[in-house]
Design an enzyme around this catalytic site. Structure first.
Site, PDB file in Angstrom:
ATOM      1  N   GLY A  10      -3.568  69.444 -66.097  1.00 13.94           N
ATOM      2  CA  GLY A  10      -2.418  68.664 -65.289  1.00 13.94           C
ATOM      3  C   GLY A  10      -1.099  68.524 -65.871  1.00 13.94           C
ATOM      4  O   GLY A  10      -0.856  67.763 -66.899  1.00 13.94           O
ATOM      5  N   MET A  14       4.265  63.941 -67.234  1.00 17.82           N
ATOM      6  CA  MET A  14       3.853  63.479 -68.472  1.00 17.82           C
ATOM      7  C   MET A  14       2.974  64.587 -69.107  1.00 17.82           C
ATOM      8  O   MET A  14       2.943  64.586 -70.086  1.00 17.82           O
ATOM      9  CB  MET A  14       2.889  62.025 -68.174  1.00 17.82           C
ATOM     10  N   SER A 123       1.998  54.913 -71.446  1.00 21.92           N
ATOM     11  CA  SER A 123       3.145  54.312 -70.950  1.00 21.92           C
ATOM     12  C   SER A 123       4.586  55.143 -71.548  1.00 21.92           C
ATOM     13  O   SER A 123       4.342  55.380 -72.759  1.00 21.92           O
ATOM     14  CB  SER A 123       3.263  52.979 -71.267  1.00 21.92           C
ATOM     15  N   LYS A 191      -3.922  48.829 -69.959  1.00 18.62           N
ATOM     16  CA  LYS A 191      -2.754  49.425 -69.283  1.00 18.62           C
ATOM     17  C   LYS A 191      -2.415  49.102 -67.936  1.00 18.62           C
ATOM     18  O   LYS A 191      -1.385  48.891 -67.375  1.00 18.62           O
ATOM     19  CB  LYS A 191      -3.089  51.104 -69.290  1.00 18.62           C
ATOM     20  N   HIS A 194      -0.621  45.722 -68.229  1.00 18.39           N
ATOM     21  CA  HIS A 194       0.482  46.248 -68.735  1.00 18.39           C
ATOM     22  C   HIS A 194       1.648  46.314 -67.561  1.00 18.39           C
ATOM     23  O   HIS A 194       2.564  46.053 -67.393  1.00 18.39           O
ATOM     24  CB  HIS A 194       0.513  47.514 -69.673  1.00 18.39           C
ATOM     25  N   ASN A 195       1.205  47.294 -66.615  1.00 20.15           N
ATOM     26  CA  ASN A 195       1.566  47.645 -65.409  1.00 20.15           C
ATOM     27  C   ASN A 195       1.862  46.346 -64.452  1.00 20.15           C
ATOM     28  O   ASN A 195       3.062  46.345 -63.761  1.00 20.15           O
ATOM     29  CB  ASN A 195       1.064  48.759 -64.575  1.00 20.15           C
ATOM     30  N   GLU A 198       4.768  44.666 -65.815  1.00 15.88           N
ATOM     31  CA  GLU A 198       5.769  45.495 -65.416  1.00 15.88           C
ATOM     32  C   GLU A 198       6.475  45.105 -63.997  1.00 15.88           C
ATOM     33  O   GLU A 198       7.711  44.989 -63.820  1.00 15.88           O
ATOM     34  CB  GLU A 198       5.599  47.054 -65.499  1.00 15.88           C
TER      35      GLU A 198
END
Length: 325
Positions: A10, A14, A123, A191, A194-195, A198
């Site tokens: 992929g 990112m 991130s 994570k 975390h989001n 956010e």
């Protein structure tokens, strides 16, 4: 401790950046994507290009495959195919925004074949190539340690930020931008939260700037109508204010480029992590009203539906209020 043969599957926004950071650190790696152009772009950076997932079988062991594709069915399909390609002692890493509850299931399935598994929350977005990626890692400590060089190459490093006072004697990896959070699933869990945070921070900035934007409305007394320069406000807040942050930096950048934000329709998407954060909060009986409302605000941005008509109808019935034109 032998270094694994690393493969990135992929090469989107990112995945491609991660491969380039590995190569900048002198780490050998291979890469695969359904787009031959994406593969060619990282081959130009020194990675070995693969034409199919089956090519992984020809690489020397131990092999580690980092998956950076859309969460859910796409990731499941890649993991299932890799289960038939890899051998005992190899490793699979899901670096996408996967659901943490899927990780122990995958780890058990792969583990029955002797294949290790890690989940890594990443991130940094499109800025990660130059600034580094913050990493939240779930998995066995020995497996994490075996991949330390790759994590260190991805992370920002100290980046000029001094360690928090009192951290002497603690794990130094967080000070360099990556953390072994705990067992399988914990990386994606951290994570995910975390989001969720956010979402709340972004919503607060959006609402605050909206109030500033409309400070000149005729609904206010003439002497209290202000014509404010939002780009300049964002710029001054970046320096010394208690709300200075990278998100504020991005707001400042956007407002300088397009003060009216005419480029955007205002229909805000979500990639799932805030929904999962709410599910976890309900299971834990932890109140998270800010995250919840920020998620619902995103839903609200996408529709003007029947509920809006009902609100107008009720206001018309009890007060004769007409809809605003």
């Amino acid at each position: 401790m032998s270094q694994p043969n690393m493969v990135m599957v992929g090469l989107g926004r990112m995945g491609g950046g991660i491969v380039r950071r590995w190569r900048r650190a002198g780490l050998d790696c291979a890469a695969y994507d359904t787009s031959s152009e994406a593969v060619a772009s990282v081959v130009a950076a020194g990675a070995a290009g693969l034409s199919s997932l089956n090519d992984i079988a020809s690489l020397p062991a131990p092999r580690t495959v980092w998956i950076m594709v859309p969460a859910g069915a796409v990731t499941d399909g890649v993991v299932n195919k890799l289960a038939g390609i890899l051998s005992a002692g190899d490793c699979v890493i899901d670096g996408g925004n996967g659901h943490y509850k899927s990780d122990p299931v995958r780890a058990a399935e792969l583990g029955s074949r002797g294949i290790d598994y890690m989940d890594v929350g990443v991130s940094g977005g499109v800025w990660g190539l130059e600034e580094g990626y913050a990493l939240m890692i779930g998995g066995d400590a020995d497996v994490v340690a075996r991949h330390d060089a790759f994590f260190a190459a991805m992370a920002p490093g100290e980046a000029g930020i001094p360690a928090t006072e009192g951290r002497a004697g603690r794990d130094q990896r967080p000070e360099r931008g990556y953390l072994h959070c705990g067992p399988v699933g914990s990386g994606h869990f951290v994570k995910m939260v975390h989001n969720g945070i956010e979402y709340g921070m972004m919503q607060a900035f959006a609402e605050g700037f909206d109030v500033l934007k409309h400070a000149g409305t005729e609904n206010r007394a003439p002497e209290l109508r202000f014509d404010l320069d939002l780009a300049d406000i964002a710029e001054v807040w970046r320096r010394g204010s208690v709300i200075r942050s990278w998100l504020l930096d991005l707001n400042a950048r956007a407002l300088v480029a397009d003060p009216e934000l005419d480029e955007f329709k205002g229909e805000v998407g979500d990639s799932g992590e805030a929904r999962w954060t709410l599910e976890a909060a309900i299971e834990e009986e932890v109140p998270v009203p800010t995250i919840a409302m920020s998620l619902f605000a995103r839903f609200r941005s996408r529709r003007r539906g029947f509920a809006d008509k009902m609100l107008s109808a009720m206001r018309a019935q009890f007060g004769g209020h007409k809809e605003r034109t």
